[in-house]
Design a protein around this motif. Structure first.
Motif, PDB file in Angstrom:
ATOM      1  N   LEU A  73      16.540  -2.931  -2.935  1.00 21.40           N
ATOM      2  CA  LEU A  73      15.955  -2.419  -4.172  1.00 21.40           C
ATOM      3  C   LEU A  73      14.475  -2.734  -4.185  1.00 21.40           C
ATOM      4  N   VAL A  74      13.668  -1.730  -4.527  1.00 19.85           N
ATOM      5  CA  VAL A  74      12.228  -1.921  -4.686  1.00 19.85           C
ATOM      6  C   VAL A  74      11.969  -2.005  -6.188  1.00 19.85           C
ATOM      7  N   THR A  75      11.373  -3.102  -6.651  1.00 19.75           N
ATOM      8  CA  THR A  75      11.131  -3.289  -8.090  1.00 19.75           C
ATOM      9  C   THR A  75       9.705  -3.770  -8.321  1.00 19.75           C
ATOM     10  N   PRO A  82      12.674  -0.969 -11.947  1.00 24.33           N
ATOM     11  CA  PRO A  82      13.155  -0.402 -10.686  1.00 24.33           C
ATOM     12  C   PRO A  82      12.236   0.724 -10.212  1.00 24.33           C
ATOM     13  N   VAL A  83      11.982   0.765  -8.935  1.00 24.30           N
ATOM     14  CA  VAL A  83      11.110   1.810  -8.365  1.00 24.30           C
ATOM     15  C   VAL A  83      11.903   2.699  -7.415  1.00 24.30           C
ATOM     16  N   ALA A  84      12.684   2.106  -6.538  1.00 20.15           N
ATOM     17  CA  ALA A  84      13.434   2.901  -5.551  1.00 20.15           C
ATOM     18  C   ALA A  84      14.556   2.063  -4.951  1.00 20.15           C
ATOM     19  N   ARG A  85      15.539   2.768  -4.390  1.00 17.76           N
ATOM     20  CA  ARG A  85      16.582   2.111  -3.583  1.00 17.76           C
ATOM     21  C   ARG A  85      16.463   2.720  -2.190  1.00 17.76           C
ATOM     22  N   PHE A  91      12.113   2.791   5.774  1.00 15.87           N
ATOM     23  CA  PHE A  91      11.312   1.605   6.097  1.00 15.87           C
ATOM     24  C   PHE A  91      10.552   1.138   4.869  1.00 15.87           C
ATOM     25  N   PHE A  92      10.113  -0.100   4.923  1.00 14.18           N
ATOM     26  CA  PHE A  92       9.332  -0.672   3.813  1.00 14.18           C
ATOM     27  C   PHE A  92       8.443  -1.792   4.353  1.00 14.18           C
ATOM     28  N   GLY A  93       7.486  -2.199   3.516  1.00 20.56           N
ATOM     29  CA  GLY A  93       6.595  -3.298   3.891  1.00 20.56           C
ATOM     30  C   GLY A  93       5.373  -2.830   4.657  1.00 20.56           C
ATOM     31  N   GLU A  94       5.232  -1.476   4.784  1.00 18.40           N
ATOM     32  CA  GLU A  94       4.112  -0.929   5.556  1.00 18.40           C
ATOM     33  C   GLU A  94       2.824  -0.894   4.749  1.00 18.40           C
ATOM     34  N   MET A  95       2.939  -0.845   3.404  1.00 19.44           N
ATOM     35  CA  MET A  95       1.743  -0.602   2.594  1.00 19.44           C
ATOM     36  C   MET A  95       0.741  -1.761   2.671  1.00 19.44           C
ATOM     37  N   ALA A  96       1.231  -2.978   2.544  1.00 19.99           N
ATOM     38  CA  ALA A  96       0.332  -4.133   2.588  1.00 19.99           C
ATOM     39  C   ALA A  96      -0.392  -4.187   3.932  1.00 19.99           C
ATOM     40  N   LEU A  97       0.339  -3.857   5.009  1.00 21.56           N
ATOM     41  CA  LEU A  97      -0.258  -3.935   6.346  1.00 21.56           C
ATOM     42  C   LEU A  97      -1.296  -2.836   6.542  1.00 21.56           C
ATOM     43  N   PRO A 102      -2.184  -6.975  -1.133  1.00 16.72           N
ATOM     44  CA  PRO A 102      -0.942  -7.743  -1.301  1.00 16.72           C
ATOM     45  C   PRO A 102       0.256  -6.813  -1.438  1.00 16.72           C
ATOM     46  N   ARG A 103       1.462  -7.352  -1.295  1.00 19.17           N
ATOM     47  CA  ARG A 103       2.677  -6.556  -1.458  1.00 19.17           C
ATOM     48  C   ARG A 103       2.659  -5.850  -2.813  1.00 19.17           C
ATOM     49  N   SER A 104       2.907  -4.547  -2.793  1.00 15.70           N
ATOM     50  CA  SER A 104       2.797  -3.728  -4.007  1.00 15.70           C
ATOM     51  C   SER A 104       4.015  -3.853  -4.900  1.00 15.70           C
ATOM     52  N   ALA A 105       5.114  -4.367  -4.363  1.00 19.13           N
ATOM     53  CA  ALA A 105       6.381  -4.425  -5.102  1.00 19.13           C
ATOM     54  C   ALA A 105       7.242  -5.516  -4.469  1.00 19.13           C
ATOM     55  N   THR A 106       8.343  -5.810  -5.157  1.00 17.49           N
ATOM     56  CA  THR A 106       9.318  -6.777  -4.626  1.00 17.49           C
ATOM     57  C   THR A 106      10.467  -6.003  -3.993  1.00 17.49           C
ATOM     58  N   VAL A 107      10.888  -6.429  -2.809  1.00 16.56           N
ATOM     59  CA  VAL A 107      11.994  -5.760  -2.121  1.00 16.56           C
ATOM     60  C   VAL A 107      13.114  -6.782  -1.925  1.00 16.56           C
ATOM     61  N   THR A 108      14.292  -6.473  -2.479  1.00 10.82           N
ATOM     62  CA  THR A 108      15.419  -7.426  -2.500  1.00 10.82           C
ATOM     63  C   THR A 108      16.661  -6.769  -1.897  1.00 10.82           C
ATOM     64  N   ALA A 143       1.514   8.341  -1.571  1.00 13.69           N
ATOM     65  CA  ALA A 143       2.604   8.906  -2.381  1.00 13.69           C
ATOM     66  C   ALA A 143       3.414   7.790  -3.031  1.00 13.69           C
ATOM     67  N   ARG A 144       3.713   6.736  -2.259  1.00 16.58           N
ATOM     68  CA  ARG A 144       4.483   5.616  -2.816  1.00 16.58           C
ATOM     69  C   ARG A 144       3.676   4.911  -3.898  1.00 16.58           C
ATOM     70  N   ARG A 145       2.382   4.812  -3.684  1.00 16.11           N
ATOM     71  CA  ARG A 145       1.539   4.136  -4.674  1.00 16.11           C
ATOM     72  C   ARG A 145       1.519   4.919  -5.991  1.00 16.11           C
ATOM     73  N   ALA A 146       1.462   6.255  -5.867  1.00 19.55           N
ATOM     74  CA  ALA A 146       1.457   7.095  -7.071  1.00 19.55           C
ATOM     75  C   ALA A 146       2.782   6.941  -7.816  1.00 19.55           C
ATOM     76  N   GLU A 147       3.893   6.874  -7.060  1.00 16.60           N
ATOM     77  CA  GLU A 147       5.202   6.708  -7.685  1.00 16.60           C
ATOM     78  C   GLU A 147       5.305   5.337  -8.355  1.00 16.60           C
ATOM     79  N   LEU A 148       4.754   4.330  -7.716  1.00 12.90           N
ATOM     80  CA  LEU A 148       4.738   2.981  -8.301  1.00 12.90           C
ATOM     81  C   LEU A 148       4.012   2.981  -9.642  1.00 12.90           C
ATOM     82  N   ALA A 149       2.887   3.683  -9.677  1.00 11.69           N
ATOM     83  CA  ALA A 149       2.072   3.713 -10.902  1.00 11.69           C
ATOM     84  C   ALA A 149       2.825   4.370 -12.039  1.00 11.69           C
TER      85      ALA A 149
HETATM   86  P1  CMP Z   1       4.401  -3.292   0.630  1.00 12.30           P
HETATM   87  O1  CMP Z   1       3.437  -3.065  -0.478  1.00 12.30           O
HETATM   88  O2  CMP Z   1       3.911  -3.918   1.881  1.00 12.30           O
HETATM   89  O3  CMP Z   1       5.613  -4.203   0.070  1.00 12.30           O
HETATM   90  C1  CMP Z   1       6.461  -3.630  -0.919  1.00 12.30           C
HETATM   91  C2  CMP Z   1       7.027  -2.351  -0.361  1.00 12.30           C
HETATM   92  O4  CMP Z   1       7.808  -1.587  -1.245  1.00 12.30           O
HETATM   93  C3  CMP Z   1       5.887  -1.371  -0.022  1.00 12.30           C
HETATM   94  O5  CMP Z   1       5.106  -1.926   1.016  1.00 12.30           O
HETATM   95  C4  CMP Z   1       6.664  -0.133   0.276  1.00 12.30           C
HETATM   96  O6  CMP Z   1       7.203  -0.161   1.567  1.00 12.30           O
HETATM   97  C5  CMP Z   1       7.798  -0.255  -0.744  1.00 12.30           C
HETATM   98  N1  CMP Z   1       7.496   0.672  -1.853  1.00 12.30           N
HETATM   99  C6  CMP Z   1       6.507   0.584  -2.756  1.00 12.30           C
HETATM  100  N2  CMP Z   1       6.543   1.638  -3.596  1.00 12.30           N
HETATM  101  C7  CMP Z   1       7.564   2.417  -3.194  1.00 12.30           C
HETATM  102  C8  CMP Z   1       8.101   3.661  -3.665  1.00 12.30           C
HETATM  103  N3  CMP Z   1       7.567   4.314  -4.695  1.00 12.30           N
HETATM  104  N4  CMP Z   1       9.175   4.152  -2.999  1.00 12.30           N
HETATM  105  C9  CMP Z   1       9.715   3.497  -1.959  1.00 12.30           C
HETATM  106  N5  CMP Z   1       9.245   2.327  -1.487  1.00 12.30           N
HETATM  107  C10 CMP Z   1       8.183   1.805  -2.092  1.00 12.30           C
END
Ligand code: CMP
Length: 151
Positions: A73-75, A82-85, A91-97, A102-108, A143-149
């Motif tokens: 779960l991405v929160t 909640p942001v996404a499942r 894949f995940f964790g690519e945005m910070a790299l 910093p990590r944009s969200a918590t992944v559990t 795209a993920r950042r826009a969805e997060l916002a």
């Molecule tokens: P990162 O910011 O490194 O760590 C948190 C991760 O959550 C982020 O990378 C993405 O991989 C994932 N994430 C953030 N926003 C979304 C989204 N809207 N949809 C799917 N995954 C996301």
């Protein structure tokens, strides 16, 4: 890290899934076959217990992950938004790299979850060699950042 059941190199029987998984994700589709083999040799297979925080919002990023089995779960704002499942092949964790943020969200992890893990320095080296991949990743990160916002 707590919550890790075990971590080991990728086994040859997982290579074909991983190669297909990487391509499905679009993540490494810009890589030549030999580069893909290199990525596979650099990855670790990590098995996590249910309820493990793999990425914590606001922390620095040290790796990216591709899900082999299980769901995460991405929160945002701890677990309140909640942001996404995400599931196998995602894949995940690519945005910070990629963005140097910093990590944009918590992944559990939801249940026991197996992921392929690529350390930041290996990610940077591979991505740095492929402008196509950098561009594809940047578009997805935006795209993920826009969805997060919006969430
Ligand atoms: P990162 O910011 O490194 O760590 C948190 C991760 O959550 C982020 O990378 C993405 O991989 C994932 N994430 C953030 N926003 C979304 C989204 N809207 N949809 C799917 N995954 C996301």
């Amino acid at each position: 890290m707590s919550g890790v059941i075990d971590a080991r190199p990728v086994e040859s029987k997982e290579h074909s899934w991983l190669a297909a998984g990487l391509c499905k994700s679009g993540f490494f589709s810009a890589l030549a076959r030999e580069q893909l083999d290199e990525v596979l040799s650099l990855m670790l297979m990590v098995r996590y217990e249910a309820g493990t925080v793999i990425c914590a919002e606001g922390e620095p990023g040290d790796a990216m992950y591709l899900i082999y089995s299980g769901t995460v779960l991405v929160t945002k704002e701890a677990w309140t938004k909640p942001v996404a499942r995400l599931q196998d092949g995602d894949f995940f964790g690519e945005m910070a790299l990629l963005l140097g943020e910093p990590r944009s969200a918590t992944v559990t992890t939801e249940g026991e979850t197996e992921v392929f893990c690529l350390a930041s320095e290996d990610f940077q080296r591979i991505v740095g060699r492929s402008p196509d991949m950098t561009e594809a990743l940047r578009r997805l990160a935006e795209a993920r950042r826009a969805e997060l916002a919006r969430s």
